[in-house]
Design a protein around this motif. Structure first.
Motif, PDB file in Angstrom:
ATOM      1  N   GLN A  65      18.285  17.018  -0.570  1.00 28.61           N
ATOM      2  CA  GLN A  65      17.348  17.849  -1.336  1.00 28.61           C
ATOM      3  C   GLN A  65      17.223  17.395  -2.807  1.00 28.61           C
ATOM      4  O   GLN A  65      16.893  18.190  -3.684  1.00 28.61           O
TER       5      GLN A  65
ATOM      6  N   TYR B 157      17.659  27.389   9.487  1.00 26.16           N
ATOM      7  CA  TYR B 157      18.640  28.061   8.613  1.00 26.16           C
ATOM      8  C   TYR B 157      17.925  29.199   7.888  1.00 26.16           C
ATOM      9  O   TYR B 157      16.756  29.483   8.193  1.00 26.16           O
TER      10      TYR B 157
ATOM     11  N   PRO C 154      15.995  30.318   5.244  1.00 28.43           N
ATOM     12  CA  PRO C 154      14.559  30.475   4.974  1.00 28.43           C
ATOM     13  C   PRO C 154      13.698  30.268   6.214  1.00 28.43           C
ATOM     14  O   PRO C 154      12.634  30.895   6.340  1.00 28.43           O
TER      15      PRO C 154
ATOM     16  N   PHE D 163       6.299  23.493  -6.896  1.00 35.06           N
ATOM     17  CA  PHE D 163       6.743  24.885  -7.041  1.00 35.06           C
ATOM     18  C   PHE D 163       8.184  24.981  -7.522  1.00 35.06           C
ATOM     19  O   PHE D 163       8.570  25.971  -8.142  1.00 35.06           O
ATOM     20  N   MET D 164       9.002  23.964  -7.259  1.00 37.88           N
ATOM     21  CA  MET D 164      10.380  23.970  -7.728  1.00 37.88           C
ATOM     22  C   MET D 164      10.432  23.838  -9.250  1.00 37.88           C
ATOM     23  O   MET D 164      11.215  24.502  -9.927  1.00 37.88           O
TER      24      MET D 164
ATOM     25  N   GLY E  95      19.476  24.888  -5.189  1.00 37.69           N
ATOM     26  CA  GLY E  95      18.401  24.221  -4.456  1.00 37.69           C
ATOM     27  C   GLY E  95      18.168  24.734  -3.054  1.00 37.69           C
ATOM     28  O   GLY E  95      17.047  24.705  -2.563  1.00 37.69           O
ATOM     29  N   ILE E  96      19.229  25.165  -2.391  1.00 38.12           N
ATOM     30  CA  ILE E  96      19.069  25.666  -1.018  1.00 38.12           C
ATOM     31  C   ILE E  96      19.813  27.002  -0.869  1.00 38.12           C
ATOM     32  O   ILE E  96      20.762  27.279  -1.590  1.00 38.12           O
ATOM     33  N   THR E  97      19.389  27.775   0.106  1.00 31.03           N
ATOM     34  CA  THR E  97      19.977  29.101   0.336  1.00 31.03           C
ATOM     35  C   THR E  97      21.501  29.063   0.497  1.00 31.03           C
ATOM     36  O   THR E  97      22.189  29.863  -0.146  1.00 31.03           O
TER      37      THR E  97
ATOM     38  N   ALA F 218      16.004  28.400  -4.317  1.00 31.89           N
ATOM     39  CA  ALA F 218      16.255  28.920  -2.971  1.00 31.89           C
ATOM     40  C   ALA F 218      15.436  30.188  -2.719  1.00 31.89           C
ATOM     41  O   ALA F 218      15.128  30.935  -3.647  1.00 31.89           O
ATOM     42  N   ALA F 219      15.077  30.449  -1.437  1.00 34.60           N
ATOM     43  CA  ALA F 219      14.010  31.418  -1.175  1.00 34.60           C
ATOM     44  C   ALA F 219      14.194  32.307   0.054  1.00 34.60           C
ATOM     45  O   ALA F 219      13.245  32.903   0.527  1.00 34.60           O
TER      46      ALA F 219
ATOM     47  N   ASP G 179       5.521  24.942   1.129  1.00 36.44           N
ATOM     48  CA  ASP G 179       6.614  23.968   1.052  1.00 36.44           C
ATOM     49  C   ASP G 179       6.237  22.680   1.784  1.00 36.44           C
ATOM     50  O   ASP G 179       6.733  21.607   1.463  1.00 36.44           O
TER      51      ASP G 179
ATOM     52  N   PHE H  80       7.321  26.022   8.661  1.00 38.64           N
ATOM     53  CA  PHE H  80       8.065  26.026   7.393  1.00 38.64           C
ATOM     54  C   PHE H  80       9.109  24.925   7.455  1.00 38.64           C
ATOM     55  O   PHE H  80       9.887  24.849   8.415  1.00 38.64           O
TER      56      PHE H  80
ATOM     57  N   PRO I 270      11.797  22.835   4.419  1.00 35.60           N
ATOM     58  CA  PRO I 270      12.142  22.845   2.997  1.00 35.60           C
ATOM     59  C   PRO I 270      11.488  21.681   2.247  1.00 35.60           C
ATOM     60  O   PRO I 270      11.151  20.665   2.842  1.00 35.60           O
ATOM     61  N   SER I 271      11.319  21.891   0.963  1.00 39.01           N
ATOM     62  CA  SER I 271      10.742  20.891   0.079  1.00 39.01           C
ATOM     63  C   SER I 271      11.383  19.518   0.327  1.00 39.01           C
ATOM     64  O   SER I 271      12.601  19.414   0.418  1.00 39.01           O
TER      65      SER I 271
HETATM   66  C1  DHB Z   1      14.743  26.713   0.466  1.00 43.00           C
HETATM   67  C2  DHB Z   1      14.705  25.361   0.160  1.00 43.00           C
HETATM   68  C3  DHB Z   1      13.481  24.736   0.006  1.00 43.00           C
HETATM   69  O1  DHB Z   1      13.421  23.430  -0.296  1.00 43.00           O
HETATM   70  C4  DHB Z   1      12.290  25.456   0.149  1.00 43.00           C
HETATM   71  O2  DHB Z   1      11.134  24.803  -0.011  1.00 43.00           O
HETATM   72  C5  DHB Z   1      12.333  26.800   0.454  1.00 43.00           C
HETATM   73  C6  DHB Z   1      13.567  27.421   0.620  1.00 43.00           C
HETATM   74  C7  DHB Z   1      16.044  27.379   0.653  1.00 43.00           C
HETATM   75  O3  DHB Z   1      17.005  26.734   1.113  1.00 43.00           O
HETATM   76  O4  DHB Z   1      16.141  28.569   0.340  1.00 43.00           O
END
Ligand code: DHB
Length: 387
Positions: A40, A170, A172, A301-302, A101-103, A125-126, A252, A222, A224-225
């Motif tokens: 990531q 995972y 998100p 968006f990040m 960066g990640i959940t 994270a989202a 994303d 969906f 992740p980025s």
């Molecule tokens: C998460 C990571 C991402 O790169 C994204 O685009 C959306 C969510 C996450 O891990 O929460």
């Protein structure tokens, strides 16, 4: 007997100590924990650039203190995020931990924020539940339910009746699938198959073959980025773009950071998200120009999550004249401001972001690809928290 020389040495040492103390008191440290390496890494690069741009445009002082950002690379490993958060709080005495960066990384750091009463600003994270993992968390990114419910509504209104879904397996991804499917079914739609790919090193070929066989009206995605370009490449290689299967997604997937790389296969893809480089406000035009000048790449968006995260921290420091702990946290709650993405509100109850969600379509303008916004859903609260 103390000689004059010894006296002077003691005085000099005391003076140095005083200067040192004054410096520590006049500085507020922010620990920025990001995936600067690993899968990531593009998230880390974008968030850090957003943070730096905020400081370049607004100076390195807030609440009467000098702001110092300490960047740490968790290499996309949650156990490392947790260790770094602990070290930043205990050794560096940071007033805020930020980034994530990640959940799984945000979840790993949350107990440190709670135990040490350190405000924690989640910039990337989202997953919806993150803000519930600690009362010290404030979020400036977005939530997957915000984007997924919005695109489900659009799909129903635009004649899409049968879909497959594909999400990263995972946090998100769970949110994206659940909130898309629930709303789409509520609206009378049919979900043929819900598919998943692993977060680490996904191969999209097998799931895309299934989608081809299912022949849905659309595929909802969906990822992740950072995974969008590879996905789009395989989507085209399997001929899905020509098989009449529409692609709809959270933003994303058509990530501004990778959109040029995707090229023509992305044309016409409809997504829901909170930020596009093409957002037509004066503030965003200036933001994008300054960002591209400083970095030679597009903000995504990040980057906006990092930029606004610093804004929330600066606003809170200014409002409290440089407070820490709960006082600083309280000043983060309830903030409203105009972001490059549009109007934003940090809900004081949930500490989560309330923002406009845009429906966008990928178009080519000149030699550049953009997510062009064509519908706005105003002030969307995280649907994950409406119980
Ligand atoms: C998460 C990571 C991402 O790169 C994204 O685009 C959306 C969510 C996450 O891990 O929460």
């Amino acid at each position: 007997m103390i000689t004059r020389r010894q006296q002077l040495t003691v005085l000099a040492a005391a003076a140095l100590l005083a200067v040192g103390t004054a410096r520590a008191e006049d500085t507020v440290k922010i620990g920025l924990i990001l995936p600067m390496t690993g899968q990531q890494a593009s998230t880390g690069r974008e968030v850090e650039a957003g943070v730096k741009l905020w400081m370049a445009r607004h100076g390195d002082k807030a609440g009467g203190k000098k702001v110092e950002v300490i960047v740490k690379d968790d290499a996309t490993v949650p156990a490392t995020t947790r260790r770094l958060a602990q070290e930043l709080v205990v050794n560096d005495k940071v007033a805020v931990i930020a980034g994530f960066g990640i959940t799984p990384s945000a979840m790993a750091a949350a107990p440190i924020a709670t135990q040490s009463k350190t405000p924690m600003v989640v910039m990337a994270a989202a997953t919806s539940a993150i803000t519930e993992a600690s009362p010290f968390i404030v979020r400036t990114s977005f939530t997957l339910p915000q984007a997924s419910v919005s695109i489900a509504e659009w799909a129903t209104k635009n004649g899409i009746k049968r879909v497959d879904t594909l999400v990263s397996d995972y946090g998100p991804g769970n949110d994206a699938e659940k909130f898309f499917v629930d709303r789409f079914k509520l609206n009378g739609g049919k979900v043929i198959e819900s598919l998943r790919t692993p977060l680490r090193s996904p191969d999209f070929a097998p799931v895309l073959q299934k989608v081809r066989d299912d022949k849905p009206d659309a595929l909802f995605v969906f990822l992740p980025s950072g995974q969008g370009a590879q996905f789009m490449k395989q989507f085209a290689e399997r001929g899905l773009d020509k098989a009449g299967i529409k692609l709809i997604a959270t933003g994303d997937v058509t990530d501004d950071d990778q959109l040029q790389e995707m090229g023509p296969v992305a044309l016409g893809v409809v997504t829901a998200h909170h930020y596009s480089v093409a957002h037509p406000s004066e503030q965003n035009k200036k933001f994008v120009a300054a960002f591209e000048k400083a970095n030679k790449f597009r903000p995504n968006f990040m980057a906006v999550g990092g930029y606004d995260g610093m804004r929330v921290i600066y606003n809170a420091l200014n409002a409290t004249h440089g407070a820490t702990g709960e006082k600083l946290l309280d000043a983060m709650k309830g903030q409203t401001f105009e972001s490059p993405r549009g109007p934003v509100f940090i809900d004081a109850q949930t500490r989560d972001i309330v923002q406009d969600i845009y429906i966008r379509k990928v178009e080519k303008q000149g030699d550049q690809y953009y997510n062009v916004e064509f519908e706005t859903l105003k002030s969307v609260k995280d649907p994950g928290k409406v119980k």
